[in-house]
Motif scaffolding. Structure first.
Motif, PDB file in Angstrom:
ATOM      1  N   ARG A 160      -5.105  43.959  59.919  1.00  0.00           N
ATOM      2  CA  ARG A 160      -4.330  45.588  59.715  1.00  0.00           C
ATOM      3  C   ARG A 160      -3.629  45.762  58.733  1.00  0.00           C
ATOM      4  O   ARG A 160      -3.470  44.262  57.831  1.00  0.00           O
ATOM      5  CB  ARG A 160      -3.173  45.504  61.256  1.00  0.00           C
ATOM      6  CG  ARG A 160      -2.256  44.862  60.836  1.00  0.00           C
ATOM      7  CD  ARG A 160      -1.316  44.631  62.077  1.00  0.00           C
ATOM      8  NE  ARG A 160      -0.134  45.440  61.738  1.00  0.00           N
ATOM      9  CZ  ARG A 160       0.878  45.452  63.253  1.00  0.00           C
ATOM     10  NH1 ARG A 160       1.231  44.529  63.274  1.00  0.00           N
ATOM     11  NH2 ARG A 160       1.153  46.826  62.671  1.00  0.00           N
ATOM     12  N   ARG A 161      -3.337  46.600  58.103  1.00  0.00           N
ATOM     13  CA  ARG A 161      -2.408  46.735  57.558  1.00  0.00           C
ATOM     14  C   ARG A 161      -3.865  46.548  55.740  1.00  0.00           C
ATOM     15  O   ARG A 161      -2.881  46.222  54.601  1.00  0.00           O
ATOM     16  CB  ARG A 161      -1.016  46.223  56.722  1.00  0.00           C
ATOM     17  CG  ARG A 161      -0.236  46.820  57.811  1.00  0.00           C
ATOM     18  CD  ARG A 161       1.247  45.623  57.838  1.00  0.00           C
ATOM     19  NE  ARG A 161       1.755  46.397  59.627  1.00  0.00           N
ATOM     20  CZ  ARG A 161       2.912  45.417  59.793  1.00  0.00           C
ATOM     21  NH1 ARG A 161       3.246  44.567  59.413  1.00  0.00           N
ATOM     22  NH2 ARG A 161       3.929  45.764  60.629  1.00  0.00           N
ATOM     23  N   ARG A 213      -6.168  56.725  56.575  1.00  0.00           N
ATOM     24  CA  ARG A 213      -7.322  56.756  56.902  1.00  0.00           C
ATOM     25  C   ARG A 213      -8.230  57.106  55.873  1.00  0.00           C
ATOM     26  O   ARG A 213      -9.161  56.509  55.479  1.00  0.00           O
ATOM     27  CB  ARG A 213      -7.716  57.791  58.057  1.00  0.00           C
ATOM     28  CG  ARG A 213      -7.363  56.706  59.460  1.00  0.00           C
ATOM     29  CD  ARG A 213      -8.123  56.444  60.303  1.00  0.00           C
ATOM     30  NE  ARG A 213      -8.596  55.466  59.113  1.00  0.00           N
ATOM     31  CZ  ARG A 213      -7.981  54.049  59.471  1.00  0.00           C
ATOM     32  NH1 ARG A 213      -7.323  53.666  60.393  1.00  0.00           N
ATOM     33  NH2 ARG A 213      -8.736  52.404  58.452  1.00  0.00           N
ATOM     34  N   HIS A 246      -2.035  52.512  69.764  1.00  0.00           N
ATOM     35  CA  HIS A 246      -2.523  53.572  69.557  1.00  0.00           C
ATOM     36  C   HIS A 246      -3.483  54.200  70.725  1.00  0.00           C
ATOM     37  O   HIS A 246      -2.268  55.077  71.634  1.00  0.00           O
ATOM     38  CB  HIS A 246      -3.653  53.838  68.236  1.00  0.00           C
ATOM     39  CG  HIS A 246      -2.574  54.257  66.754  1.00  0.00           C
ATOM     40  ND1 HIS A 246      -2.978  53.290  66.192  1.00  0.00           N
ATOM     41  CD2 HIS A 246      -1.471  54.973  66.381  1.00  0.00           C
ATOM     42  CE1 HIS A 246      -2.027  53.237  65.120  1.00  0.00           C
ATOM     43  NE2 HIS A 246      -1.221  54.589  65.445  1.00  0.00           N
ATOM     44  N   HIS A 292       4.504  55.475  58.647  1.00  0.00           N
ATOM     45  CA  HIS A 292       4.630  55.577  59.366  1.00  0.00           C
ATOM     46  C   HIS A 292       4.454  55.376  60.770  1.00  0.00           C
ATOM     47  O   HIS A 292       5.205  56.068  62.127  1.00  0.00           O
ATOM     48  CB  HIS A 292       2.210  56.101  59.618  1.00  0.00           C
ATOM     49  CG  HIS A 292       1.902  56.059  60.785  1.00  0.00           C
ATOM     50  ND1 HIS A 292       1.452  57.517  60.652  1.00  0.00           N
ATOM     51  CD2 HIS A 292       1.436  55.807  61.402  1.00  0.00           C
ATOM     52  CE1 HIS A 292       1.311  57.874  62.083  1.00  0.00           C
ATOM     53  NE2 HIS A 292       0.737  56.443  62.892  1.00  0.00           N
ATOM     54  N   TRP A 343       6.299  49.040  60.067  1.00  0.00           N
ATOM     55  CA  TRP A 343       7.641  49.300  60.434  1.00  0.00           C
ATOM     56  C   TRP A 343       8.351  47.880  61.022  1.00  0.00           C
ATOM     57  O   TRP A 343       9.681  48.767  62.231  1.00  0.00           O
ATOM     58  CB  TRP A 343       7.235  50.188  61.872  1.00  0.00           C
ATOM     59  CG  TRP A 343       7.076  49.439  63.196  1.00  0.00           C
ATOM     60  CD1 TRP A 343       5.248  48.854  63.485  1.00  0.00           C
ATOM     61  CD2 TRP A 343       7.666  49.448  64.264  1.00  0.00           C
ATOM     62  NE1 TRP A 343       5.582  48.190  64.852  1.00  0.00           N
ATOM     63  CE2 TRP A 343       6.460  48.835  65.416  1.00  0.00           C
ATOM     64  CE3 TRP A 343       9.042  49.253  65.524  1.00  0.00           C
ATOM     65  CZ2 TRP A 343       6.764  47.891  66.701  1.00  0.00           C
ATOM     66  CZ3 TRP A 343       9.266  49.352  66.698  1.00  0.00           C
ATOM     67  CH2 TRP A 343       8.214  48.929  67.254  1.00  0.00           C
TER      68      TRP A 343
HETATM   69  C1  HEM Z   1      -1.838  61.250  65.505  1.00  0.00           C
HETATM   70  C2  HEM Z   1      -2.709  60.437  64.683  1.00  0.00           C
HETATM   71  C3  HEM Z   1      -2.948  58.745  64.382  1.00  0.00           C
HETATM   72  C4  HEM Z   1      -3.418  58.400  63.007  1.00  0.00           C
HETATM   73  C5  HEM Z   1      -4.571  58.661  62.131  1.00  0.00           C
HETATM   74  C6  HEM Z   1      -2.961  56.985  62.648  1.00  0.00           C
HETATM   75  C7  HEM Z   1      -2.931  56.274  61.940  1.00  0.00           C
HETATM   76  C8  HEM Z   1      -2.140  54.905  61.785  1.00  0.00           C
HETATM   77  C9  HEM Z   1      -3.593  53.737  60.872  1.00  0.00           C
HETATM   78  C10 HEM Z   1      -4.295  54.828  59.803  1.00  0.00           C
HETATM   79  C11 HEM Z   1      -2.460  52.829  60.366  1.00  0.00           C
HETATM   80  C12 HEM Z   1      -1.999  52.031  60.371  1.00  0.00           C
HETATM   81  C13 HEM Z   1      -3.236  51.072  60.379  1.00  0.00           C
HETATM   82  C14 HEM Z   1      -3.255  49.211  60.148  1.00  0.00           C
HETATM   83  O1  HEM Z   1      -2.309  48.536  59.401  1.00  0.00           O
HETATM   84  O2  HEM Z   1      -4.439  49.320  59.717  1.00  0.00           O
HETATM   85  C15 HEM Z   1      -1.751  53.539  61.773  1.00  0.00           C
HETATM   86  C16 HEM Z   1      -0.619  52.656  62.341  1.00  0.00           C
HETATM   87  C17 HEM Z   1       0.573  52.085  63.351  1.00  0.00           C
HETATM   88  N1  HEM Z   1       0.677  53.694  63.925  1.00  0.00           N
HETATM   89 FE1  HEM Z   1      -0.683  55.631  64.046  1.00  0.00          FE
HETATM   90  N2  HEM Z   1      -1.536  57.100  63.567  1.00  0.00           N
HETATM   91  C18 HEM Z   1      -1.245  58.111  64.672  1.00  0.00           C
HETATM   92  C19 HEM Z   1      -0.394  58.046  65.218  1.00  0.00           C
HETATM   93  C20 HEM Z   1       0.802  57.117  65.797  1.00  0.00           C
HETATM   94  C21 HEM Z   1       2.141  57.886  66.910  1.00  0.00           C
HETATM   95  C22 HEM Z   1       1.267  58.689  67.792  1.00  0.00           C
HETATM   96  C23 HEM Z   1       2.378  56.684  67.181  1.00  0.00           C
HETATM   97  C24 HEM Z   1       3.874  56.462  67.607  1.00  0.00           C
HETATM   98  C25 HEM Z   1       3.822  57.045  68.558  1.00  0.00           C
HETATM   99  C26 HEM Z   1       1.752  55.482  65.728  1.00  0.00           C
HETATM  100  C27 HEM Z   1       2.356  55.247  65.244  1.00  0.00           C
HETATM  101  C28 HEM Z   1       1.898  53.814  64.364  1.00  0.00           C
HETATM  102  C29 HEM Z   1       2.941  52.479  64.500  1.00  0.00           C
HETATM  103  C30 HEM Z   1       3.618  51.393  65.199  1.00  0.00           C
HETATM  104  C31 HEM Z   1       1.804  51.537  63.297  1.00  0.00           C
HETATM  105  C32 HEM Z   1       1.372  50.854  62.459  1.00  0.00           C
HETATM  106  C33 HEM Z   1       2.825  50.790  61.705  1.00  0.00           C
HETATM  107  C34 HEM Z   1       2.810  49.140  61.038  1.00  0.00           C
HETATM  108  O3  HEM Z   1       1.687  48.720  60.702  1.00  0.00           O
HETATM  109  O4  HEM Z   1       4.357  48.677  60.461  1.00  0.00           O
HETATM  110  N3  HEM Z   1       1.067  56.133  65.618  1.00  0.00           N
HETATM  111  N4  HEM Z   1      -1.427  54.254  62.102  1.00  0.00           N
END
Ligand code: HEM
Ligand SMILES: [Cu+2]
Length: 701
Positions: free
Chosen positions: A501-502, A96, A441, A126, A190
């Motif tokens: 995204r990404r 972020r 999310h 992540h 992922w």
């Molecule tokens: C707690 C605070 C969290 C923040 C601030 C956060 C933030 C983010 C951000 C910024 C992205 C990338 C978005 C993009 O691609 O533009 C992302 C992707 C992702 N997040 Fe989170 N997240 C959080 C919690 C979680 C949790 C609890 C899970 C699952 C249990 C999770 C699973 C994922 C997955 C699977 C992706 C996709 C990654 C990809 O693009 O391959 N996140 N998250």
């Protein structure tokens, strides 16, 4: 990575660490990389020093690492998940923070905190960590701890296999951790879609780290599913027929079945990608007859059921806490059972919604779109059931109820944005934008995270003998709810505005205000994380005041509340004879609770074994050796696993026997002790007067 391969060290050289990058070029990106590696090294160093200084190695090994007790295994899973959660949330924050500074221009697109490649590693680790090494160990851990106790069993059906599963999960997590220091992680997200993650476009070790982490832990999860299923079918206490099982056991059964059928698909897709990368196969290449669409298909045959694997245990937790904290019977038990099972089955029929845009016919898209929307029906049934459970109950505002309310509001919004995405024509517009990131999310954080944290808060006293501080527990829950809203609601807007995204960079200045809000939300999430750990610490310091030795601090109605807190290693002094759904609640109402059994018997417990750590160690070394092409080491460590199995097979292993007299003594002491405790009324529940024995008459009134 150098091009040459040494027979001894494979591709491994001294300059694979982030310190080499830092020495070549000092900027925020290389500082963040080297900083993360240093935190890892320092953390490991401090842990070792602490264990040595406190002389904790022996107890750690004897009481935990070689234990085959499902309760301890469950606690270790959750500890692993919390460590990984810390890394995952911090990474989310860095992502972020990067995007909040990532406004570039067309001529100079590169901008933001970290380099584009580093950014890609961040969202990949992540996502991988959050799904495989936070969500999965949280729910597997909670089920391990709770399921046997709720079934009236002493342990899982296969305790040693259980230990091995934990070892394999930890091995996968260790590989992801090692990638911070040695080499780099993949950049394919992922899901690691080929052909980008094939050898041609992703040479180097990054994708391989993901592959081996996922393959190794995936085997562990498959075995876990089998263990849960056999436990439920074979180890229920007499009289506990299926329709008397607490709802958490039902959702565990769904999870078990789904793990058994879904995990192998992941093993297959990852195995095929590994063959492409290591052995020159062409399953998913662009040439030589390969087709990446097959990867997407096989991966999501796992991936979609997986999201319900993640969510169903939370449904189980919320069923338990909504009933307990409103002192009512769960509304619509049968409908909840049917809804859970329907979700489990239907979730196998919707995987194609992850690639509506991949070019199959409109007819196919419509079929999968409808199937996806159908899942909303049983899910809706559940939400109504929980609301009806709370309806007219005298609900106590404990931390799990705060999570439940947050879940009600947010999960429904997330579910509705899912229904929107299930329209192929709408999905064509917002596919691969941050709208999707907001959606998942929006279901996964209220569902998995809130659900599991509520469960941890609820069952914590059973594990450690003292309650968690309610005030801090509620604060943590509120932080997470507010943090979620501020972080992720802007992403819906950004997605509709067209941000993919990404994205490591963007050129539209209109995105910026929303980015700032989201970054602020990520700060709240960091606060929530800190508050969570503070809750554990401050409760530990006040453990005497918060102790609930009576073992039933919430006036629960399922079997696990009938035992002392902390629960003894044999769980039940005698296996209960179940006569009703909510057996313990019925026993309390009938005045039969805490009655001593007629006789005690010797108790047989699984022997300690170092099997899990040996296999975990061998798996980490094997994965590492494969990542770096150190073939001799891979062969040696791979052979170690069957050797360990063989060796165990040739030894006679005697279970540990706890003599009846010892059990009788401990149990009698507990019963006398309970009789002397002051029962706690509803008003006492969150005060030091709650010693774990509820005032049944007052609650009934
Ligand atoms: C707690 C605070 C969290 C923040 C601030 C956060 C933030 C983010 C951000 C910024 C992205 C990338 C978005 C993009 O691609 O533009 C992302 C992707 C992702 N997040 Fe989170 N997240 C959080 C919690 C979680 C949790 C609890 C899970 C699952 C249990 C999770 C699973 C994922 C997955 C699977 C992706 C996709 C990654 C990809 O693009 O391959 N996140 N998250
Ligand atoms: Cu899906």
């Amino acid at each position: 990575m150098s091009g040459e391969t040494s027979p001894i060290f494979g591709n491994l050289t001294w300059d694979v660490t982030p310190y080499t990058d830092l020495s070549r070029h000092v900027d925020i990106s290389t500082i963040v990389g080297a900083g993360a590696a240093s935190v890892l090294v320092l953390g490991a160093f401090v842990a070792v020093a602490l264990l040595t200084y406190m002389r904790w190695w022996g107890p750690l090994y004897r009481n935990w690492l070689i234990s085959a007790d499902a309760k301890k295994i469950g606690i270790m899973y959750i500890a692993l998940a919390l460590v990984m959660l810390a890394r995952g949330v911090i990474e989310g924050f860095v992502i972020r923070a990067h995007q909040a500074t990532a406004l570039g221009t067309l001529t100079e697109p590169e901008s933001g905190l970290v380099a584009p490649d580093h950014f890609a590693q961040l969202f990949s680790t992540h996502g991988t960590i959050m799904i495989f090494f936070v969500a999965m160990p949280l729910l597997v851990g909670l089920i391990n701890f709770v399921l046997p106790q709720q079934l009236g069993a002493r342990d899982m059906a296969f305790p040693v296999l259980n230990q091995v599963s934990l070892g394999l999960t930890a091995a996968g997590a260790a590989l992801v951790m090692v990638s911070l220091l040695v080499g780099k992680f993949g950049t394919g997200g992922w899901t690691m879609y080929p052909p980008y993650t094939g050898k041609t476009f992703s040479p180097g070790e990054g994708v391989d780290y993901w592959l081996w982490a996922v393959l190794i832990s995936g085997v562990g999860s498959t075995l876990t599913g089998m263990n849960f299923a056999v436990t439920i079918f074979k180890k229920r206490a007499p009289g506990m027929h299926l329709m008397r099982m607490p709802l958490f056991c039902w959702t565990s059964l769904c999870v078990a079945i789904m793990l058994i059928y879904a995990m192998p698909a992941l093993t297959v897709s990852s195995g095929m990608l590994a063959l492409d990368r290591y052995a020159g196969f062409h399953f998913f290449t662009n040439t030589a007859g390969g087709n990446m669409m097959n990867y997407a298909n096989i991966f999501w045959m796992f991936g979609h059921p997986e999201v319900y694997v993640l969510i169903l245990p939370a449904f189980g937790v919320f069923s338990e806490v909504s009933a307990t904290y409103s002192t009512k019977r769960l509304y619509g038990y049968t409908s909840l059972v049917i809804a859970s099972m329907s979700i489990a089955v239907i979730s196998f029929t919707v995987w194609l919604h992850h690639f509506f845009t991949m070019g199959q016919s409109a007819g196919v898209n419509i079929a999968f779109g409808i199937a996806t929307m159908v899942i909303g029906v049983p899910t809706g049934v559940k939400i109504y059931d929980w609301m009806a459970t709370l309806w007219r109950g005298r609900v106590r505002m404990t931390a799990p109820i705060v999570y439940l309310i947050g879940f009600f509001m947010l999960f429904v919004i997330g579910g509705l944005s899912g229904i929107i995405l299930a329209n192929p024509s709408i999905d064509y517009q917002v596919h691969n934008t941050t709208f999707l990131v907001a959606h998942f999310h929006n279901v996964i954080i209220p569902g998995v995270l809130f659900g599991m944290l509520a469960g941890i808060h609820y069952w914590f006293p059973k594990a450690f003998g003292f309650r968690l501080d309610e005030t801090w527990g509620r604060r943590t829950a509120l932080f997470f709810v507010v943090g979620f809203i501020v972080t992720f609601m802007p992403l819906y807007v950004l997605g509709l505005m067209g941000l993919p995204r990404r994205s490591p960079t963007f050129q539209n200045p209109d995105f910026l205000p929303w980015m700032y809000v989201a970054a602020l939300g990520a700060c709240f999430m960091l606060c929530a994380l800190a508050s969570l750990f503070w809750t554990f610490w401050t409760s530990y310091r006040r453990r005497v005041e918060l102790a609930v030795p009576g073992g039933d601090p919430w006036h629960g109605s399922t079997l696990e509340w009938s035992t002392p807190a902390p629960v003894p290693e044999w769980t039940f002094a005698t296996i209960p004879q179940v006569t009703a759904r909510d057996h313990w609640g019925a026993a309390k109402r009938a005045g039969d609770a805490w009655k001593a059994p007629a006789a005690y018997q010797d108790i047989e417990l699984p022997a300690d074994t170092a099997h899990g750590i040996v296999i975990a160690g061998a798996s980490v070394v094997f994965g590492f050796a494969m990542v770096w092409h150190i073939w001799w080491l891979a062969i040696v460590s791979a052979l170690l696993i069957p050797a360990a199995l063989l060796l165990r097979g040739m030894r006679t292993i005697r279970p540990r026997i706890i003599p009846a007299a010892e059990v009788a003594e401990a149990d009698t002491r507990f019963r006398q002790f309970v009789a002397g405790l002051e029962p706690a009324t509803r008003a006492d529940e969150m005060t030091a007067r709650n010693r774990g024995v509820p005032d049944i008459a007052e609650f009934a009134a």
